[in-house]
Design an enzyme around this catalytic site. Structure first.
Site, mmCIF file in Angstrom:
data_model
loop_
_atom_site.group_PDB
_atom_site.id
_atom_site.type_symbol
_atom_site.label_atom_id
_atom_site.label_comp_id
_atom_site.label_asym_id
_atom_site.label_seq_id
_atom_site.Cartn_x
_atom_site.Cartn_y
_atom_site.Cartn_z
ATOM 1 N N GLU A 150 -2.053 11.538 3.417
ATOM 2 C CA GLU A 150 -3.104 11.393 4.423
ATOM 3 C C GLU A 150 -3.181 12.719 5.165
ATOM 4 O OE1 GLU A 150 -3.445 6.834 5.882
ATOM 5 O OE2 GLU A 150 -1.763 7.961 6.736
ATOM 6 N N GLU A 194 0.862 -1.179 0.000
ATOM 7 C CA GLU A 194 0.000 0.000 0.000
ATOM 8 C C GLU A 194 0.897 1.227 0.000
ATOM 9 O OE1 GLU A 194 -2.718 2.533 3.126
ATOM 10 O OE2 GLU A 194 -2.998 0.353 3.127
#
Length: 409
Positions: free
Chosen positions: A165, A160
């Site tokens: 974020e 991933e």
């Protein structure tokens, strides 16, 4: 150097897709991101040599469901397709109060008395290249927005990559991660300070995924923060094919409670673009670029490239083929991944074909250690499909795994 558009069209930078910004190796050095003025005009395209492979400029009037799925899970908030709209050149995710959804949260829904968010997940699964988006976060705490790549529904071990974020209670902070799920490795930038408020204007976020590293960019500037590491080699970790996610959800409400006075809210994405410089194909590539003929084919126990699966056959007259297209016209080094070991054919012929014309032919000793073998160098035409083929025409077994085209000029 950052390239700027000089006309009032956000998409003029498409003409500059080959223009470059210098790419540096990510280290653990702590360097603050550089401020960028007039962000809406900045083109943060990748280094020279890359070509645009796939993009969605969000120019339509609805999400392109031929290319995207909606995120519809329940995690913090209930994610809903109704919260994702496309118009005016933007993809907007509406962030809504409990049991409300849709554009400006006008619709009543049964969401289990939860907030509602949403996002898009690409139907395409991609691997090496440069991934980029431009986005503007929401105002008001309680939401977790992200630009990331992971296989939808995939199982560990897998990769991933989090291009960004952002937790909306900290709008001037950001984090980037690489998760080697099931492999005990998680390099991260940790949460660090930006020089701008992510909710105040659009900014550009990108990451470059290479065979041996991942590098992160904000407004075209390489990020060098925390524990993000350049070292993420395919011979040590599983590099599978990943879906792209553009999402915003309510998450961790105790730590980051939703500011209901800021609802309805919205997170907006201006585009998504994926660029390639080199091309890869293996028997795991989504889309059927690999085929076998003959009998006796099975999964080999020899570690395949990037930790995926390899194939082998010991029967006479068998062959494996990869269809591969260079992203742009140029000269490429053509490589075959040798999954080597006892029992392999010592002189297995590997041929590169342009239709019925053999461009390169080489014999590969499959008893030697695993690794990339250079077949040769050739001028290739961008977007044209070439065939790489291995044949079993002697003693021993052939193994079929991966091939790649590496741009040499």
């Amino acid at each position: 150097m950052l390239r700027s558009c000089k006309v009032p069209d956000r998409r003029c930078e498409m003409r500059l897709a080959g223009a470059g910004v210098g790419l540096l190796v990510v280290t653990s050095m702590l360097v603050a991101a550089k401020p960028v003025e007039a962000v809406d005009a900045v083109d943060a395209a990748p280094a020279a040599g890359y070509a645009l492979s796939w993009a969605d400029e969000f120019d339509g009037t609805a999400p392109d469901t031929a290319e995207w799925n909606f995120r519809t899970d329940l995690k913090g908030s209930q994610q809903l397709a109704d919260n994702v709209k496309v118009g005016s050149g933007l993809m907007t995710i509406y962030l809504c109060p409990k049991n409300r959804a849709g554009e400006n949260c006008q619709n009543t829904v049964a969401s289990g008395n939860t907030y509602t968010g949403g996002g898009l997940i690409s139907k395409r699964r991609l691997r090496y290249g440069y991934y980029e988006t431009r986005a503007k976060m929401n105002v008001g705490s309680g939401w977790h927005s992200s630009f990331w790549a992971a296989q939808s529904g995939g199982a560990s071990p897998q990769t991933e990559i989090d291009g960004f974020e952002v937790d909306s209670n900290l709008p001037a902070k950001i984090r980037h991660n690489v998760f080697a799920w099931g492999q005990g490795y998680t390099p991260t930038s940790n949460v660090y300070d930006l020089t701008f408020d992510t909710s105040a204007a659009f900014h550009t976020y990108g990451f470059e995924w290479l065979e041996d590293s991942v590098r992160f960019y904000v407004d075209g500037t390489l990020v060098e923060e925390g524990d993000v590491s350049a070292a993420y080699p395919a011979d040590s970790y599983v590099h599978n094919y990943l879906n792209v996610w553009l999402t915003s959800i309510a998450y961790k409400p105790i730590e980051n409670p939703v500011d209901e006075s800021a609802l309805p809210g919205k997170v907006q994405f201006d585009y998504f673009r994926y660029y390639q410089r080199d091309a890869y194909a293996d028997n795991d590539t989504p889309g059927g670029s690999y085929t076998e003929t003959g009998t006796g084919w099975g999964a080999t126990g020899v570690r395949a490239f990037a930790g995926l699966t390899g194939r082998y056959s010991c029967d006479s007259g068998t062959a494996a083929r990869w269809t591969i297209a260079p992203p742009a016209t140029g000269t490429y080094d053509v490589y075959f991944y040798r999954a080597g070991g006892a029992g392999g054919q010592v002189d297995a012929p590997v041929t590169v074909w342009d239709g019925g014309t053999a461009l390169i032919r080489s014999e590969v000793d499959l008893t030697q250690p695993s690794g990339w073998v250079l077949l040769g160098n050739h001028a290739l035409t961008g977007g044209t499909s070439y065939i790489v083929r291995i044949d079993r025409d002697g003693a021993g077994c052939i193994r079929a795994d991966s091939v790649k085209l590496v741009r040499s000029n």
